[in-house]
Scaffold this motif. Structure first.
Motif, PDB file in Angstrom:
ATOM      1  N   ARG A   1       0.825  -1.203   0.000  1.00 46.37           N
ATOM      2  CA  ARG A   1       0.000   0.000   0.000  1.00 46.37           C
ATOM      3  C   ARG A   1       0.861   1.256   0.000  1.00 46.37           C
ATOM      4  N   ALA A   2       1.894   1.270   0.845  1.00 53.00           N
ATOM      5  CA  ALA A   2       2.765   2.447   0.915  1.00 53.00           C
ATOM      6  C   ALA A   2       3.497   2.667  -0.402  1.00 53.00           C
ATOM      7  N   LEU A   3       4.044   1.586  -0.967  1.00 55.08           N
ATOM      8  CA  LEU A   3       4.778   1.717  -2.224  1.00 55.08           C
ATOM      9  C   LEU A   3       3.830   2.043  -3.376  1.00 55.08           C
ATOM     10  N   GLY A   4       2.648   1.432  -3.361  1.00 59.42           N
ATOM     11  CA  GLY A   4       1.674   1.695  -4.418  1.00 59.42           C
ATOM     12  C   GLY A   4       1.222   3.141  -4.438  1.00 59.42           C
ATOM     13  N   ARG A   5       1.008   3.718  -3.258  1.00 59.42           N
ATOM     14  CA  ARG A   5       0.615   5.126  -3.190  1.00 59.42           C
ATOM     15  C   ARG A   5       1.763   6.036  -3.594  1.00 59.42           C
ATOM     16  N   LYS A   6       2.977   5.629  -3.260  1.00 60.91           N
ATOM     17  CA  LYS A   6       4.139   6.459  -3.571  1.00 60.91           C
ATOM     18  C   LYS A   6       4.362   6.575  -5.069  1.00 60.91           C
ATOM     19  N   ILE A   7       4.218   5.449  -5.790  1.00 64.97           N
ATOM     20  CA  ILE A   7       4.469   5.465  -7.234  1.00 64.97           C
ATOM     21  C   ILE A   7       3.171   5.421  -8.033  1.00 64.97           C
ATOM     22  N   ASN A   8       2.041   5.512  -7.327  1.00 59.33           N
ATOM     23  CA  ASN A   8       0.725   5.524  -7.978  1.00 59.33           C
ATOM     24  C   ASN A   8       0.516   4.281  -8.843  1.00 59.33           C
ATOM     25  N   SER A   9       0.767   3.107  -8.242  1.00 60.31           N
ATOM     26  CA  SER A   9       0.647   1.840  -8.961  1.00 60.31           C
ATOM     27  C   SER A   9      -0.620   1.112  -8.535  1.00 60.31           C
ATOM     28  N   THR A  10      -1.544   0.941  -9.468  1.00 58.12           N
ATOM     29  CA  THR A  10      -2.774   0.207  -9.157  1.00 58.12           C
ATOM     30  C   THR A  10      -2.486  -1.271  -8.919  1.00 58.12           C
ATOM     31  N   THR A  11      -1.418  -1.795  -9.526  1.00 60.11           N
ATOM     32  CA  THR A  11      -1.064  -3.203  -9.332  1.00 60.11           C
ATOM     33  C   THR A  11      -0.664  -3.471  -7.885  1.00 60.11           C
ATOM     34  N   LEU A  12       0.187  -2.618  -7.338  1.00 64.18           N
ATOM     35  CA  LEU A  12       0.609  -2.796  -5.948  1.00 64.18           C
ATOM     36  C   LEU A  12      -0.544  -2.541  -4.980  1.00 64.18           C
ATOM     37  N   LEU A  13      -1.384  -1.581  -5.313  1.00 63.67           N
ATOM     38  CA  LEU A  13      -2.546  -1.326  -4.455  1.00 63.67           C
ATOM     39  C   LEU A  13      -3.497  -2.518  -4.473  1.00 63.67           C
TER      40      LEU A  13
ATOM     41  N   ALA B   1      -2.489  -5.609  -4.898  1.00 62.64           N
ATOM     42  CA  ALA B   1      -1.821  -6.621  -4.071  1.00 62.64           C
ATOM     43  C   ALA B   1      -2.055  -6.342  -2.593  1.00 62.64           C
ATOM     44  N   ALA B   2      -2.068  -5.060  -2.221  1.00 65.80           N
ATOM     45  CA  ALA B   2      -2.348  -4.697  -0.832  1.00 65.80           C
ATOM     46  C   ALA B   2      -3.769  -5.091  -0.442  1.00 65.80           C
ATOM     47  N   GLU B   3      -4.708  -4.866  -1.361  1.00 64.32           N
ATOM     48  CA  GLU B   3      -6.096  -5.262  -1.106  1.00 64.32           C
ATOM     49  C   GLU B   3      -6.197  -6.780  -0.933  1.00 64.32           C
ATOM     50  N   ASP B   4      -5.468  -7.511  -1.749  1.00 68.97           N
ATOM     51  CA  ASP B   4      -5.491  -8.971  -1.663  1.00 68.97           C
ATOM     52  C   ASP B   4      -4.944  -9.440  -0.315  1.00 68.97           C
ATOM     53  N   SER B   5      -3.848  -8.824   0.128  1.00 69.18           N
ATOM     54  CA  SER B   5      -3.273  -9.186   1.432  1.00 69.18           C
ATOM     55  C   SER B   5      -4.237  -8.841   2.563  1.00 69.18           C
ATOM     56  N   ARG B   6      -4.899  -7.704   2.437  1.00 64.19           N
ATOM     57  CA  ARG B   6      -5.872  -7.327   3.470  1.00 64.19           C
ATOM     58  C   ARG B   6      -7.010  -8.337   3.548  1.00 64.19           C
ATOM     59  N   ASN B   7      -7.470  -8.782   2.392  1.00 62.28           N
ATOM     60  CA  ASN B   7      -8.544  -9.784   2.382  1.00 62.28           C
ATOM     61  C   ASN B   7      -8.081 -11.101   2.998  1.00 62.28           C
ATOM     62  N   ASP B   8      -6.816 -11.457   2.754  1.00 65.84           N
ATOM     63  CA  ASP B   8      -6.267 -12.664   3.380  1.00 65.84           C
ATOM     64  C   ASP B   8      -6.234 -12.525   4.904  1.00 65.84           C
ATOM     65  N   ILE B   9      -5.889 -11.325   5.361  1.00 68.32           N
ATOM     66  CA  ILE B   9      -5.862 -11.076   6.809  1.00 68.32           C
ATOM     67  C   ILE B   9      -7.254 -11.269   7.406  1.00 68.32           C
ATOM     68  N   ILE B  10      -8.242 -10.674   6.742  1.00 69.83           N
ATOM     69  CA  ILE B  10      -9.616 -10.763   7.247  1.00 69.83           C
ATOM     70  C   ILE B  10     -10.098 -12.210   7.240  1.00 69.83           C
ATOM     71  N   THR B  11      -9.799 -12.923   6.158  1.00 69.58           N
ATOM     72  CA  THR B  11     -10.228 -14.322   6.059  1.00 69.58           C
ATOM     73  C   THR B  11      -9.578 -15.177   7.144  1.00 69.58           C
ATOM     74  N   THR B  12      -8.277 -15.015   7.308  1.00 69.13           N
ATOM     75  CA  THR B  12      -7.555 -15.807   8.314  1.00 69.13           C
ATOM     76  C   THR B  12      -8.017 -15.456   9.722  1.00 69.13           C
ATOM     77  N   ALA B  13      -8.218 -14.162   9.974  1.00 66.82           N
ATOM     78  CA  ALA B  13      -8.688 -13.736  11.296  1.00 66.82           C
ATOM     79  C   ALA B  13     -10.082 -14.292  11.580  1.00 66.82           C
ATOM     80  N   ALA B  14     -10.911 -14.351  10.541  1.00 62.84           N
ATOM     81  CA  ALA B  14     -12.259 -14.896  10.718  1.00 62.84           C
ATOM     82  C   ALA B  14     -12.204 -16.380  11.066  1.00 62.84           C
ATOM     83  N   VAL B  15     -11.321 -17.103  10.396  1.00 59.31           N
ATOM     84  CA  VAL B  15     -11.154 -18.532  10.699  1.00 59.31           C
ATOM     85  C   VAL B  15     -10.687 -18.718  12.139  1.00 59.31           C
ATOM     86  N   LEU B  16      -9.716 -17.904  12.547  1.00 61.70           N
ATOM     87  CA  LEU B  16      -9.194 -17.993  13.909  1.00 61.70           C
ATOM     88  C   LEU B  16     -10.274 -17.655  14.931  1.00 61.70           C
ATOM     89  N   LEU B  17     -11.040 -16.595  14.649  1.00 60.74           N
ATOM     90  CA  LEU B  17     -12.100 -16.190  15.565  1.00 60.74           C
ATOM     91  C   LEU B  17     -13.159 -17.280  15.704  1.00 60.74           C
TER      92      LEU B  17
END
Length: 294
Positions: free
Chosen positions: A50-62, A64-80
């Motif tokens: 997210r930080a690098l994507g915003r710095k260079i204005n890259s939708t690809t990196l942004l 990837a950040a969204e994908d990682s965030r979704n993985d976090i939410i999914t994994t946290a939901a499984v754990l919960l």
């Protein structure tokens, strides 16, 4: 974005199956440790991309950040869900998964829209327009400019065209050289592929200047946003042709024909002569930073 949507659909399908046919969730300390470690790694990836994507204005990196965030939410939901089931015996894994899948589908659709827009070409941001106009305005030989059009396809893929007015008495070869320099400098300094159209302007004809000012004044009485450029005059025996472009706002209360009729009538009334106007109506969106003369 497509993968995110697919993951969302698959998670929703699995979650519905678990709601209809609950399956006990195996829970252990090692499993919890692995899930927590996975969340930590994905969190780092999310923040980094997210930080690098915003710095260079890259939708690809942004993305990837969204994908990682979704993985976090999914994994946290499984754990919960696993913790709640281990403590209370309630099987909520399917319901939690369904809620998470809906969020993932929403974020995937949103990301798809944000990703597709640059591919199709976006309208230029006001900041990008200002950078182009400020650069053109600063050039010593430029008297005016109009018809700025910018197509933004993402970093390194920004294309713009603009009409630049210069004194008709200037050497055309010199003007061409100046325009080439401006185009190269704009690409070098602003990363914009700029194409400049050269418009020679007559500056030593008092009658032409007077009529240009008069026409602008009459148009301003109808709508202050009506501005002219490329103003030319062709005198004749019985009438005079005035040829020019108008930056035309789509929400003005006058039609194009009404503007032309009112203008010719006002000219006839004030000048006591017949003027025929040959008008090209340009969208105001292309001329928001135009029709200014130094």
């Amino acid at each position: 974005s497509a993968m995110i949507v697919i993951i969302g659909f698959e998670l929703a399908k699995t979650s519905v199956e678990k709601i209809l046919s609950p399956v006990p969730v195996a829970f252990s300390a090692p499993l919890a440790a692995v899930l927590v470690l996975s969340i930590a790694v994905k969190l780092w990836l999310c923040l980094f991309n997210r930080a690098l994507g915003r710095k260079i204005n890259s939708t690809t990196l942004l993305a990837a950040a969204e994908d990682s965030r979704n993985d976090i939410i999914t994994t946290a939901a499984v754990l919960l869900a696993a913790v709640i089931e281990a403590v209370s015996g309630l099987s909520i894994d399917g319901f939690v998964g369904l809620a998470v899948s809906l969020f993932i589908l929403y974020s995937g659709a949103k990301l798809a829209k944000e990703t597709i827009s640059p591919l199709l070409g976006e309208a230029a941001s006001p900041e990008l327009q200002a950078r182009i106009v400020d650069y053109i305005r600063a050039q010593p030989k430029v008297l005016g400019y109009h018809d700025l059009m910018v197509h933004d396809y993402g970093p390194g893929q920004r294309f713009a065209t603009i009409h630049v007015e210069m004194d008709s008495k200037e050497d055309p070869m010199r003007c061409h050289e100046l325009i080439d320099d401006m185009e190269r400098e704009c690409l070098k300094s602003h990363n914009i592929h700029l194409v400049i159209h050269y418009d020679p302007v007559v500056t030593d004809d008092p009658e032409l200047t007077r009529l240009h000012i008069l026409v602008d004044s009459l148009l301003g009485e109808m709508d202050p946003r009506l501005k002219t450029h490329d103003f030319r005059m062709v005198p004749g025996g019985g009438h005079t042709n005035l040829i020019f472009d108008i930056a035309f706002p789509q929400d003005t209360k006058f039609t194009k024909q009404e503007i032309q009729d009112k203008l010719e009538e006002a000219l006839r009334s004030q000048e006591g002569k017949v003027y025929h106007t040959v008008i090209t109506f340009d969208p105001l969106a292309f001329n928001q930073e135009s029709c200014e003369h130094q």
